[in-house]
Scaffold this active site. Structure first.
Site, short mmCIF file in Angstrom:
data_model
loop_
_atom_site.label_atom_id
_atom_site.label_comp_id
_atom_site.label_asym_id
_atom_site.label_seq_id
_atom_site.Cartn_x
_atom_site.Cartn_y
_atom_site.Cartn_z
N ASN A 166 35.71 -27.35 4.74
CA ASN A 166 35.50 -28.13 5.95
C ASN A 166 36.54 -29.26 5.95
O ASN A 166 36.39 -30.23 5.23
CB ASN A 166 34.07 -28.69 5.96
CG ASN A 166 33.83 -29.66 7.10
OD1 ASN A 166 34.64 -29.76 8.02
ND2 ASN A 166 32.72 -30.38 7.05
N HIS A 193 26.21 -29.96 11.41
CA HIS A 193 26.72 -30.83 10.35
C HIS A 193 26.17 -32.25 10.57
O HIS A 193 26.09 -32.72 11.71
CB HIS A 193 28.25 -30.84 10.34
CG HIS A 193 28.79 -31.49 9.11
ND1 HIS A 193 28.81 -32.86 8.95
CD2 HIS A 193 29.28 -30.96 7.97
CE1 HIS A 193 29.30 -33.13 7.75
NE2 HIS A 193 29.59 -32.00 7.14
N GLU A 238 23.01 -29.71 2.81
CA GLU A 238 23.88 -30.86 2.56
C GLU A 238 23.10 -32.17 2.72
O GLU A 238 22.95 -32.67 3.84
CB GLU A 238 25.04 -30.88 3.57
CG GLU A 238 25.96 -29.69 3.49
CD GLU A 238 27.35 -30.02 4.03
OE1 GLU A 238 28.32 -29.75 3.34
OE2 GLU A 238 27.44 -30.57 5.14
P1 PGA Z 1 32.31 -33.69 1.08
O1 PGA Z 1 31.84 -33.11 2.50
O2 PGA Z 1 32.57 -32.50 0.19
O3 PGA Z 1 33.54 -34.48 1.38
O4 PGA Z 1 31.20 -34.52 0.55
C1 PGA Z 1 31.04 -31.97 2.60
C2 PGA Z 1 30.75 -31.71 4.04
O5 PGA Z 1 30.63 -32.67 4.82
O6 PGA Z 1 30.62 -30.55 4.46
#
Ligand code: PGA
Length: 245
Positions: free
Chosen positions: A6, A94, A163
Site C-alpha cells: 500500500n 482502510h 489493521e
Molecule cells: P504501515 O501501513 O505499514 O505504514 O503501518 C499499513 C497500512 O496502512 O496499510
C-alpha cells in the site's frame, strides 16, 4: 501468502522502476507461488500495470467511489474506471479513509460496486486504541464485517486485512497472543456467517523486516498488507524473503 504493497499518497513516475527487483524475485522458483499486489496512488495505476505486464505481480487501487456510473464527484475514481485501466484489486475500508468519512455503510456500497466490476477486494478492518483499551475490539471488528458485507452473498473475491489503527505507521504491533486470538475471532465469525471455508486474512500495521519473523510465527495469517516498508523495495523484498522458507 499475499504481500500487498500500500503506497498510500507516495510515489511518482520514477518510483515505478523500484519494482524491478521485486519482479526478479518472483522469477525464482521458491517465490513463484506468492501473490504480490501493488496498490499505488491512482496516478501510477496505468504506468505500473504496464511495467508489470509480463510479471505475475498484480495491481490495485487504494479506494473507490460507491457509484459505478460517471458522475459529478470531484476527486473521485470508481471501480469501473479502475478496471478499465487494468486494475484487478481495490483496498476498501482502510482506516485512513474511515477517518476521512468512510462509514461501514459507505464501505458496504463500495464493496458492492467493486464486486459488480469483478475486482478483488482487500477489505480492511481494525479498532482504535480507545476501543482496544475499552476491550471493545471484537465487537467493533464483527460490526465492521457485518455492515460492510451486508447483503453480499458471494465473498469469494474478498481478502480481509486486520489493521489495528494504533499499529498503522507507529512501529507498534500487537503481541503474538493477542494477534492470534484476534485472527481466530475474525476467522470464526466469517466462517460462521458467510459461506466460505477458508477466508484469507492478512495482518497490516507497521510490518517491517525486523518484526516479520515474529509475525510469521502466526500460522493462521495468509499474508501482510505493508504500508511504509513497501515503498522501499529492499525492505519489501526482505519481508517477503523472511516469510518464505
Ligand atoms: P504501515 O501501513 O505499514 O505504514 O503501518 C499499513 C497500512 O496502512 O496499510
Amino acid at each position: 501468502m499475499y504481500f500487498i504493497a500500500n503506497w498510500k499518497m507516495y510515489g511518482n513516475l520514477s518510483s515505478i522502476n523500484t519494482v524491478k527487483n521485486v519482479i526478479n524475485l518472483t522469477k525464482k522458483t521458491k517465490f513463484k507461488k506468492i501473490k504480490i499486489i501493488y496498490c499505488p496512488p491512482y496516478t501510477l495505476l496505468r504506468p505500473l500495470i504496464k511495467k508489470l505486464r509480463k510479471s505475475k505481480i498484480q495491481v490495485g487501487a487504494q479506494n473507490c467511489h460507491t457509484d459505478n456510473k460517471f458522475g459529478a464527484y470531484t476527486g473521485s475514481v470508481n471501480a469501473k474506471m479502475i478496471k478499465s485501466v487494468g486494475g484487478k484489486f481495490v483496498i476498501i475500508g482502510h482506516s485512513e479513509n474511515r477517518q476521512a468519512g468512510d462509514t461501514n455503510f459507505l464501505i458496504n456500497l463500495k464493496i458492492k460496486s467493486a464486486i459488480k466490476q469483478k475486482l478483488n477486494i482487500i477489505f480492511c478492518i481494525g479498532e482504535s486504541l480507545r476501543e482496544n483499551k475499552k476491550k471493545k475490539t471484537n465487537i467493533i471488528l464483527r460490526n465492521q464485517i457485518k455492515i460492510g458485507l451486508n447483503n453480499i452473498k458471494n465473498i469469494d473475491k474478498i481478502i480481509f486485512a486486520y489493521e489495528p489503527l494504533w499499529s498503522i505507521g507507529t512501529g507498534i504491533i500487537p503481541n503474538s497472543k493477542d494477534l492470534k486470538n484476534r485472527i481466530k475471532v475474525i476467522r470464526n465469525f466469517i466462517k460462521k456467517n458467510y459461506k466460505i471455508k477458508n477466508p484469507r486474512i492478512l495482518y497490516g500495521g507497521s510490518v517491517n523486516p525486523d518484526n516479520i519473523v515474529s509475525l510469521n510465527k502466526i500460522p493462521s495469517l495468509n499474508g501482510f498488507l505493508v504500508g511504509g516498508a513497501s515503498q522501499d523495495s529492499k525492505k519489501f523484498i526482505d519481508i517477503i524473503k523472511k516469510s518464505i522458507n
